[in-house]
Design a protein around this motif. Structure first.
Motif, mmCIF file in Angstrom:
data_model
loop_
_atom_site.group_PDB
_atom_site.id
_atom_site.type_symbol
_atom_site.label_atom_id
_atom_site.label_comp_id
_atom_site.label_asym_id
_atom_site.label_seq_id
_atom_site.Cartn_x
_atom_site.Cartn_y
_atom_site.Cartn_z
ATOM 1 N N TYR A 36 62.534 33.785 -4.840
ATOM 2 C CA TYR A 36 63.488 34.871 -5.047
ATOM 3 C C TYR A 36 62.823 36.218 -4.825
ATOM 4 C CZ TYR A 36 66.643 31.409 -6.887
ATOM 5 O OH TYR A 36 67.463 30.323 -6.990
ATOM 6 N N LEU A 37 63.622 37.136 -4.289
ATOM 7 C CA LEU A 37 63.173 38.517 -4.111
ATOM 8 C C LEU A 37 64.032 39.393 -5.018
ATOM 9 C CD1 LEU A 37 61.508 40.556 -2.343
ATOM 10 C CD2 LEU A 37 63.577 40.799 -0.986
ATOM 11 N N CYS A 38 63.418 40.093 -5.948
ATOM 12 C CA CYS A 38 64.174 40.921 -6.890
ATOM 13 C C CYS A 38 63.842 42.388 -6.675
ATOM 14 C CB CYS A 38 63.840 40.528 -8.330
ATOM 15 S SG CYS A 38 64.319 38.840 -8.715
ATOM 16 N N ARG A 39 64.889 43.208 -6.687
ATOM 17 C CA ARG A 39 64.680 44.639 -6.428
ATOM 18 C C ARG A 39 64.949 45.481 -7.673
ATOM 19 N NH1 ARG A 39 64.042 45.432 -1.052
ATOM 20 N NH2 ARG A 39 64.720 43.653 0.205
ATOM 21 N N GLU A 40 64.209 46.545 -7.774
ATOM 22 C CA GLU A 40 64.384 47.533 -8.849
ATOM 23 C C GLU A 40 64.383 46.878 -10.226
ATOM 24 O OE1 GLU A 40 63.958 50.543 -7.897
ATOM 25 O OE2 GLU A 40 64.137 50.031 -5.786
ATOM 26 N N ILE A 41 63.300 46.190 -10.528
ATOM 27 C CA ILE A 41 63.117 45.558 -11.830
ATOM 28 C C ILE A 41 62.129 46.411 -12.631
ATOM 29 C CG2 ILE A 41 62.302 43.488 -13.024
ATOM 30 C CD1 ILE A 41 64.725 42.885 -11.377
ATOM 31 N N GLU A 42 62.561 46.908 -13.770
ATOM 32 C CA GLU A 42 61.722 47.855 -14.515
ATOM 33 C C GLU A 42 60.788 47.200 -15.514
ATOM 34 O OE1 GLU A 42 64.391 50.594 -16.291
ATOM 35 O OE2 GLU A 42 64.954 51.488 -14.384
ATOM 36 N N SER A 43 61.167 45.990 -15.935
ATOM 37 C CA SER A 43 60.335 45.383 -16.985
ATOM 38 C C SER A 43 60.358 43.866 -16.865
ATOM 39 C CB SER A 43 60.852 45.795 -18.358
ATOM 40 O OG SER A 43 62.138 45.235 -18.544
ATOM 41 N N PHE A 44 59.363 43.233 -17.477
ATOM 42 C CA PHE A 44 59.342 41.773 -17.493
ATOM 43 C C PHE A 44 60.505 41.238 -18.329
ATOM 44 C CE2 PHE A 44 54.582 42.391 -16.823
ATOM 45 C CZ PHE A 44 54.722 42.287 -15.451
ATOM 46 N N VAL B 212 52.056 48.575 -12.035
ATOM 47 C CA VAL B 212 52.283 47.639 -13.141
ATOM 48 C C VAL B 212 51.646 48.197 -14.410
ATOM 49 C CG1 VAL B 212 51.884 45.294 -13.968
ATOM 50 C CG2 VAL B 212 52.250 45.695 -11.528
ATOM 51 N N THR B 213 52.423 48.235 -15.499
ATOM 52 C CA THR B 213 51.860 48.592 -16.795
ATOM 53 C C THR B 213 51.813 47.324 -17.642
ATOM 54 O OG1 THR B 213 52.943 50.732 -16.560
ATOM 55 C CG2 THR B 213 52.068 50.196 -18.741
ATOM 56 N N LEU B 214 50.617 46.846 -17.921
ATOM 57 C CA LEU B 214 50.502 45.525 -18.548
ATOM 58 C C LEU B 214 50.689 45.569 -20.064
ATOM 59 C CD1 LEU B 214 47.601 43.920 -16.514
ATOM 60 C CD2 LEU B 214 50.007 43.307 -16.442
ATOM 61 N N GLY B 215 50.350 46.677 -20.688
ATOM 62 C CA GLY B 215 50.492 46.781 -22.141
ATOM 63 C C GLY B 215 49.645 45.753 -22.863
ATOM 64 N N GLU B 216 50.025 45.436 -24.102
ATOM 65 C CA GLU B 216 49.229 44.513 -24.920
ATOM 66 C C GLU B 216 49.353 43.068 -24.443
ATOM 67 O OE1 GLU B 216 47.026 45.004 -27.570
ATOM 68 O OE2 GLU B 216 47.134 46.996 -26.639
ATOM 69 N N LYS B 217 50.589 42.646 -24.189
ATOM 70 C CA LYS B 217 50.811 41.232 -23.886
ATOM 71 C C LYS B 217 50.726 40.896 -22.396
ATOM 72 C CE LYS B 217 53.149 38.541 -26.353
ATOM 73 N NZ LYS B 217 54.303 37.757 -26.847
ATOM 74 N N GLY B 218 50.895 41.906 -21.547
ATOM 75 C CA GLY B 218 50.711 41.720 -20.121
ATOM 76 C C GLY B 218 51.495 40.552 -19.551
ATOM 77 N N LEU B 219 50.779 39.630 -18.959
ATOM 78 C CA LEU B 219 51.413 38.519 -18.249
ATOM 79 C C LEU B 219 51.326 37.217 -19.047
ATOM 80 C CD1 LEU B 219 49.749 39.641 -14.956
ATOM 81 C CD2 LEU B 219 52.214 39.583 -15.265
ATOM 82 N N GLN B 220 51.107 37.341 -20.327
ATOM 83 C CA GLN B 220 50.951 36.154 -21.183
ATOM 84 C C GLN B 220 52.084 35.148 -21.071
ATOM 85 O OE1 GLN B 220 50.264 36.314 -25.340
ATOM 86 N NE2 GLN B 220 48.537 37.730 -25.091
#
Ligand SMILES: *[C@@H]1O[C@H](CO)[C@@H](O)[C@H](O)[C@H]1NC(C)=O
Ligand SMILES: *[C@@H]1O[C@H](CO)[C@@H](O)[C@H](O)[C@H]1NC(C)=O
Ligand SMILES: *[C@@H]1O[C@H](CO)[C@@H](O)[C@H](O)[C@H]1NC(C)=O
Ligand SMILES: *[C@@H]1O[C@H](CO)[C@@H](O)[C@H](O)[C@H]1NC(C)=O
Ligand SMILES: *[C@@H]1O[C@H](CO)[C@@H](O)[C@H](O)[C@H]1NC(C)=O
Ligand SMILES: *[C@@H]1O[C@H](CO)[C@@H](O)[C@H](O)[C@H]1NC(C)=O
Ligand SMILES: *[C@@H]1O[C@H](CO)[C@@H](O)[C@H](O)[C@H]1NC(C)=O
Length: 534
Positions: free
Chosen positions: A31-39, A87-95
């Motif tokens: 899938y290709l997703c556009r304009e996604i602001e957050s996980f 990308v802003t990973l923050g505390e949990k990132g890609l967990q």
């Protein structure tokens, strides 16, 4: 009925329109997703059958905003954030991406990676984090990545790699650290690494023993660093090395001890030592490299070559020596290079090519020889006699005054010959007769006033292109040549050259009523001098 259908369609598009707009099904679970602001937002879209997602943002970056769990992401195998606008990973990132095997984080504006931002243990196999601002690689970070096969950290600001950070990565095969700030090699042990690049860093001289524990390494790229001296015995540390690139350093010599190996034969197939400051090639310096196929020595300062410098290179196919300061080629220097296919000696200071430079054995594979941009005035007529299969001979921009039939007679396979920008006054008809496979001939900018009579001859049957301009042709001779060329559909016109007037090369009008084919007489007529006045 119809109205109901329309209403249903409207409702459907109303409810799902946003999804259709933001994520596009590419087939096979991609899938290709556009304009996604957050996980969090991505989590809402991801369906059960999704395997791979690429996020493309033009107006925003992507971040891990809140703290909650995002179970929808836990089955994705591939994630590409290379065009997510940062990308802003923050505390949990890609967990939450617990099953992730392939992650592309290039151009993500990251300056730090922390182990807490990834699932631990991680399933990751392929990790591309090039083009970021990462400063360090820590043992703690890498400890979770036991499955990694491919790691690309190129184009970052990495100055620090904690010793043995990659030690426990039993599957790691590719490690790319190109374009960073490494000053030392602190990689330590790694059982399966095949490819390592620390090119374009700040490496200074180091000892191979720092790499001692890379038993499977096949390619080592160290170009564009500050190396001045290479330690001895590389194959003790890297017994399977096939490719070594140390181009563009400050290496001032090549020492035979570098290639010391546990066995008689070293495994190296490609050595790129170009763009350094090597001055001398010593006796038997490469003699252990019996498997070497490509040797790049261009753009050094080589001015002295020992007659046995290339001894033992029995598999060598390509030898690049262009852009050095070679003025003398000793007898037999290329003798016995029986696998050689391509030899480039252009842009040196060679004045003379002696009879024995290529030795006595036939070099059956040699098909390409470039001697252009030298000062060759003295080319022994039999110097090329050991290369009867040559197809391309480049002699452009030398100081040749004449060509000898004995030189060309054996070259029956010649397809391309450049002898432009020399001082040729005459070409013997018998030479043209030998060139029956030639399809490309460059004769421009010599001192030719005529060519032998071509009309009756059956030579040059394969000729497709010729360059003529810049010679003091007698106009009558040139007319004969061009009408012959036109009849054969050979292209010669290069009107962009300054030596053309319209579609026709410039020529000298003479008082004679025919093309004069006698060098002494044309000299007496001063044709060259009148051309130079044009
Ligand atoms: C889907 O996967 C199959 C098998 O791997 C492949 O042959 C096919 O080209 C893929 N289709 C698309 C649209 O990627
Ligand atoms: C990551 O993405 C960049 C840019 O789209 C691409 O050039 C690169 O090849 C990708 N890396 C991998 C390992 O696929
Ligand atoms: C690593 O990434 C860079 C930049 O995209 C690319 O040029 C290079 O080929 C990659 N390295 C490997 C080993 O694939
Ligand atoms: C480079 O690293 C090696 C091994 O980690 C260490 O012994 C050596 O002192 C280091 N050299 C420099 C100049 O930092
Ligand atoms: C070696 O590095 C140079 C850069 O200095 C590069 O141009 C060249 O292509 C590399 N050679 C090989 C064989 O990869
Ligand atoms: C070339 O081979 C001959 C005969 O095997 C040998 O005598 C000679 O020393 C060799 N020369 C070079 C430069 O390899
Ligand atoms: C050789 O001539 C053909 C036309 O006969 C032309 O299309 C081609 O570009 C020429 N090639 C070169 C290398 O000049």
């Amino acid at each position: 009925m119809q109205a109901l259908q329309v209403l249903a369609l409207l409702l459907l598009s109303g409810v799902f329109g946003k999804d259709l707009q933001e994520c596009e099904d590419l087939g096979n679970g991609s899938y290709l997703c556009r304009e996604i602001e957050s996980f969090e937002q991505l989590n809402r879209y991801v369906g059960k059958n999704w395997k791979s997602v690429k996020v493309v943002n033009e107006h925003t970056g992507i971040e891990r905003a809140e703290d909650g769990e995002l179970p929808g992401l836990s089955t994705l195998l591939q994630l590409d954030l290379s065009e997510s606008g940062g990308v802003t990973l923050g505390e949990k990132g890609l967990q939450d991406f617990k099953a992730l095997q392939k992650l592309n984080l290039t151009h993500a504006q990251l300056d730090e990676l922390k182990s807490e931002q990834f699932p631990n243990p991680s399933e990751m196999i392929n990790f591309d984090v090039s083009y970021n601002d990462i400063l360090a690689i820590t043992t703690k970070l890498m400890s979770g990545f036991g499955n990694l096969v491919y790691a690309n950290f190129s184009e970052n600001l990495i100055a620090v790699i904690e010793p043995n950070a990659f030690r426990h990565m039993k599957n790691l095969r590719f490690l790319d650290l190109t374009t960073n700030y490494q000053e030392n090699i602190t990689l330590g042990e790694n059982a399966n690494l095949r490819f390592l690049s620390i090119s374009n860093n700040n490496l200074r001289d180091f000892q191979w023993c720092h790499l001692r524990v890379l038993p499977k390494l096949e390619e080592l790229h160290l170009h564009s660093n500050w190396l001045e001296h290479l330690d001895m015995g590389i194959f003790y540390a890297l017994p399977n090395l096939r490719v070594l690139n140390v181009s563009n350093n400050n290496l001032f010599e090549i020492k035979r001890t570098l290639f010391m190996a546990p066995g008689e034969i070293a495994p190296l197939e490609l050595l790129d030592y170009s763009s350094n400051i090597v001055k001398v090639l010593d006796d038997s310096v490469f003699c252990r490299l019996k498997k070497l196929r490509t040797l790049n020595l261009w753009l050094n300062q080589i001015n002295r070559i020992h007659p046995r410098a290339f001894l033992g290179l029995s598999s060598l196919q390509t030898l690049h020596l262009q852009g050095n300061k070679i003025s003398i080629l000793p007898d037999d220097v290329f003798a016995n290079l029986t696998a050689l296919e391509k030899l480039d000696l252009s842009k040196n200071n060679i004045q003379k090519l002696g009879l024995r430079v290529f030795g006595e054995r036939i070099l059956r594979k040699l098909i390409y020889l470039d001697l252009s941009n030298n000062y060759i005035a003295d080319l022994h007529p039999l110097a090329l006699s050991s290369m009867p299969f040559i197809k391309e001979l480049r002699l452009r921009r030398n100081r040749l005054v004449s060509l000898d039939l004995r030189m060309f007679a054996p070259l029956r396979q010649l397809q391309l010959l450049t002898i432009n920008e020399n001082r040729l006054e005459e070409i013997d008809g018998e030479i043209l007769d030998t060139l029956d496979r030639l399809n490309h001939l460059e004769l421009n900018n010599n001192r030719l006033t005529f060519l032998p009579d071509l009309k009756s001859s059956q030579n040059l049957l394969q000729l497709r292109n010729i360059t003529l301009e810049g010679n003091p042709w007698q106009c009558l001779c040139l007319d004969e040549i061009t009408s012959w060329l036109n009849g054969r559909h050979v292209s010669y016109a290069r009107p962009s050259s300054a030596y053309f007037s319209g579609r026709k090369p410039l020529c000298v009008v003479t008082p004679m009523d025919k093309c004069l084919r006698d060098l002494q007489e044309t000299k007496a007529q001063g044709i060259v001098e009148s051309y130079e006045k044009i």
